[in-house]
Write an enzyme that holds these catalytic residues in place. Structure first.
Site, mmCIF file in Angstrom:
data_model
loop_
_atom_site.group_PDB
_atom_site.id
_atom_site.type_symbol
_atom_site.label_atom_id
_atom_site.label_comp_id
_atom_site.label_asym_id
_atom_site.label_seq_id
_atom_site.Cartn_x
_atom_site.Cartn_y
_atom_site.Cartn_z
ATOM 1 N N THR A 48 91.213 -79.235 42.265
ATOM 2 C CA THR A 48 90.817 -79.396 43.669
ATOM 3 C C THR A 48 89.768 -78.356 44.059
ATOM 4 O O THR A 48 89.561 -77.366 43.352
ATOM 5 C CB THR A 48 92.037 -79.262 44.606
ATOM 6 O OG1 THR A 48 92.664 -77.994 44.379
ATOM 7 C CG2 THR A 48 93.038 -80.364 44.358
ATOM 8 N N GLU A 101 85.807 -87.243 42.713
ATOM 9 C CA GLU A 101 85.478 -87.194 44.147
ATOM 10 C C GLU A 101 84.437 -86.101 44.316
ATOM 11 O O GLU A 101 84.764 -84.934 44.466
ATOM 12 C CB GLU A 101 86.732 -86.849 44.964
ATOM 13 C CG GLU A 101 87.870 -87.848 44.854
ATOM 14 C CD GLU A 101 87.600 -89.135 45.616
ATOM 15 O OE1 GLU A 101 86.595 -89.211 46.359
ATOM 16 O OE2 GLU A 101 88.386 -90.077 45.451
ATOM 17 N N THR A 161 82.486 -85.134 53.613
ATOM 18 C CA THR A 161 82.095 -86.203 54.546
ATOM 19 C C THR A 161 81.282 -85.681 55.734
ATOM 20 O O THR A 161 81.025 -86.435 56.683
ATOM 21 C CB THR A 161 83.354 -86.908 55.092
ATOM 22 O OG1 THR A 161 84.228 -85.911 55.611
ATOM 23 C CG2 THR A 161 84.057 -87.720 54.026
#
Ligand SMILES: *[C@@H]1O[C@H](CO)[C@@H](O)[C@H](O)[C@H]1NC(C)=O
Ligand SMILES: *[C@@H]1O[C@H](CO)[C@@H](O)[C@H](O)[C@H]1NC(C)=O
Length: 509
Positions: free
Chosen positions: A179, A283, A318
């Site tokens: 992560t 991601e 985002t």
């Protein structure tokens, strides 16, 4: 309270160099006593495989009490322990696995404020965002509990008489989860809850700069596993840097590697995993645009853009980085935004009322400055911000720039800082094409009331991103939907919908 600066920053301003005296001081200060309620000490071990260890270096030499990293030997031992734990976990019926995940969600609920606060302290995001992230882990646990009773494959018509044709989904085995610093809890949670109900064990490597958060989360999860007499290695942790990341990427024993981080590091990881024909879930970066048409509800636009561009100090995958405004409303919106930016309270992320905290590292501040300089060289004008704030910590001014070409190199680059490039457009074709012309394909938003345009935006010639919004900003995602993006964003999908399939292998009977 709208003001810039002020307020004693929690930790980030103290953090110039870690010394033993400093860490002792911090954890013993009454205002940090709550760290002990998360099981943290002055010195923390960053490896968990059923027992705690960590003989490597301190992950973050400049901070709070940090955690120690795993050595490569410890990483190897942990993989062995996790694989052993899988033998037990895979035999437990899925709804029973769901029950364990339900308990994990409940345990997190009880610590939600503390964990959120720790995140603010360590990562620098504002308190509501820290707590909100833990909430996502809680929510995905609930979601996974339900899934644990409904996932399955179809029975298909066989062409052969007296035969049956079925699909069965089995767990892949060991899921490695790497992560990033900006979402140290939610991204682990999305992967962990789904991977667990699917029958996998997890091995987590968080970012070195948020290792305390990884340790605190793992302590909570471990307590649930141990309380159910299950091996703790079902959810293992190896804090560490690039060496542990590399070892995981190359390791044939890691059946799925879920990586969240930058496109450049993601590419290195992806190549290593592909080299061994391993599975991966990526991601990576985004370069998200908001398109505002002349018929939009302009009252929605300013708060939405502000939230998407300045939230988390521009450090979300985002985050809105490009704003395309129809030429007829360009000047009006730019003026409104500049006014709104001037009212953002920048400061201690742990203080309520702060809307924008610091950047995560000194390097990020350097990247911010060099992006602003490059944008100026490419013809950009700073309408608001553009400078580093003169106070302790990595604070920069949220920045608005205009006058750049839609395809200038800096506009096509993801700089992980609060810089918004505003560009004028004339037609829908132009705006849609500019949305899609960057390498990244994560999130996108259109503001319009034209239904035809909305459906074109959602359709085959509209936005090519994984997340396509209408009249809401680019940032923020619901756990019920599949989250991820196309092209250089990596193609992975996490969280809701049928993302669970990534964590399983399909066999056709
Ligand atoms: C991992 O497991 C091994 C075997 O039980 C144990 O010896 C070791 O101390 C553990 N490592 C860590 C870092 O906890
Ligand atoms: C991992 O540890 C095992 C047992 O100690 C050893 O046999 C093996 O060679 C090690 N593998 C790696 C890659 O270090």
């Amino acid at each position: 309270r709208w003001r810039a600066g002020g307020g004693a920053c929690c930790i980030l301003s103290f953090c110039s160099r870690r010394t033993a005296a400093m860490s002792t001081l911090l954890i013993q200060q009454p205002q940090y006593a709550w760290l002990k309620e998360l099981g943290l000490k002055e010195d923390n071990e960053g490896v968990y495989n059923g027992t705690w260890g960590g003989k490597g270096e301190v992950c973050l030499p400049c901070s709070l009490p940090s955690a120690t990293c795993a050595t490569l030997e410890e990483y190897n031992e942990t993989v062995i322990k996790a694989k052993e734990a899988w033998q037990i976990w895979a035999d437990i019926p899925a709804p029973k696995r769901g029950e364990i995940v339900r308990q994990i969600g409940d345990a997190l609920r009880k610590k939600i404020k503390l964990l959120g606060h720790l995140e603010s302290l360590e990562m620098g995001k504002i308190l509501v965002e820290g707590v909100g992230e833990v909430q996502e882990y809680v929510d995905i646990c609930d979601y996974a509990v339900g899934l644990s009773r409904i996932i399955g494959g179809p029975i298909l018509p066989s062409e052969r008489p007296g035969h049956a044709l079925l699909e069965q989904w089995n767990p892949v085995g060991l899921v490695g989860i790497i992560t990033a610093f900006n979402f140290p809890v939610a991204v682990y949670g999305w992967n962990n809850a789904l991977a667990l109900i699917c029958g996998n064990v997890c091995l987590w490597k968080g970012a070195p700069t948020t290792s305390l958060t990884s340790v605190a989360v793992t302590k909570i999860v471990a307590q649930v596993l141990e309380g159910n007499s299950l091996p703790g290695a079902i959810c293992s942790l190896t804090c560490g840097g690039a060496d542990i990341g590399n070892a995981m990427a190359k390791d044939e024993r890691v059946d799925l590697l879920s990586f969240t981080g930058s496109t450049s590091v993601g590419k290195q990881v992806a190549l290593k995993v592909q080299e061994r024909f391993g599975r991966q879930l990526l991601e990576l970066g985004g370069n998200n645009a908001i398109l505002v048409f002349e018929d939009a509800d302009l009252n929605l636009v300013t708060p939405s853009v502000l939230f998407a561009a300045v939230g988390t100090a521009g450090q979300r995958c985002t985050t809105a980085r490009r704003l395309f405004l129809h030429e007829s409303i360009h000047d009006e919106i730019v003026a409104k935004l500049a006014k709104a930016y001037a009212q953002v309270c920048i400061g201690d992320p742990c203080e309520s009322g702060t809307l924008c905290g610091p950047l995560h590292t000194k390097q990020a501040v350097e990247m911010f400055l060099s992006a602003v300089e490059q944008a100026k060289c490419e013809g950009g004008t700073v309408v608001y911000g553009g400078k580093v704030i003169d106070r302790a910590g990595n604070f920069v001014e949220p920045t608005i720039m205009t006058g750049l070409a839609h395809d200038s190199p800096i506009v096509h680059k993801e700089t992980f800082a609060p810089i918004l490039y505003i560009i004028k457009f004339k037609s829908e074709e132009e705006a849609f094409a500019w949305n899609n012309e960057v390498k990244q394909g994560l999130s996108s938003s259109v503001f319009t009331k034209d239904l035809g345009r909305i459906f074109r935006w959602l359709g085959p010639k509209g936005s090519d991103c994984g997340v396509v919004n209408v009249n809401i900003p680019t940032s923020g995602a619901e756990i019920g939907g599949a989250f991820g993006g196309e092209k250089h964003t990596g193609g992975g999908r996490e969280s809701g919908s049928d993302s669970w399939k990534h964590y399983m292998r399909r066999s056709t009977w």
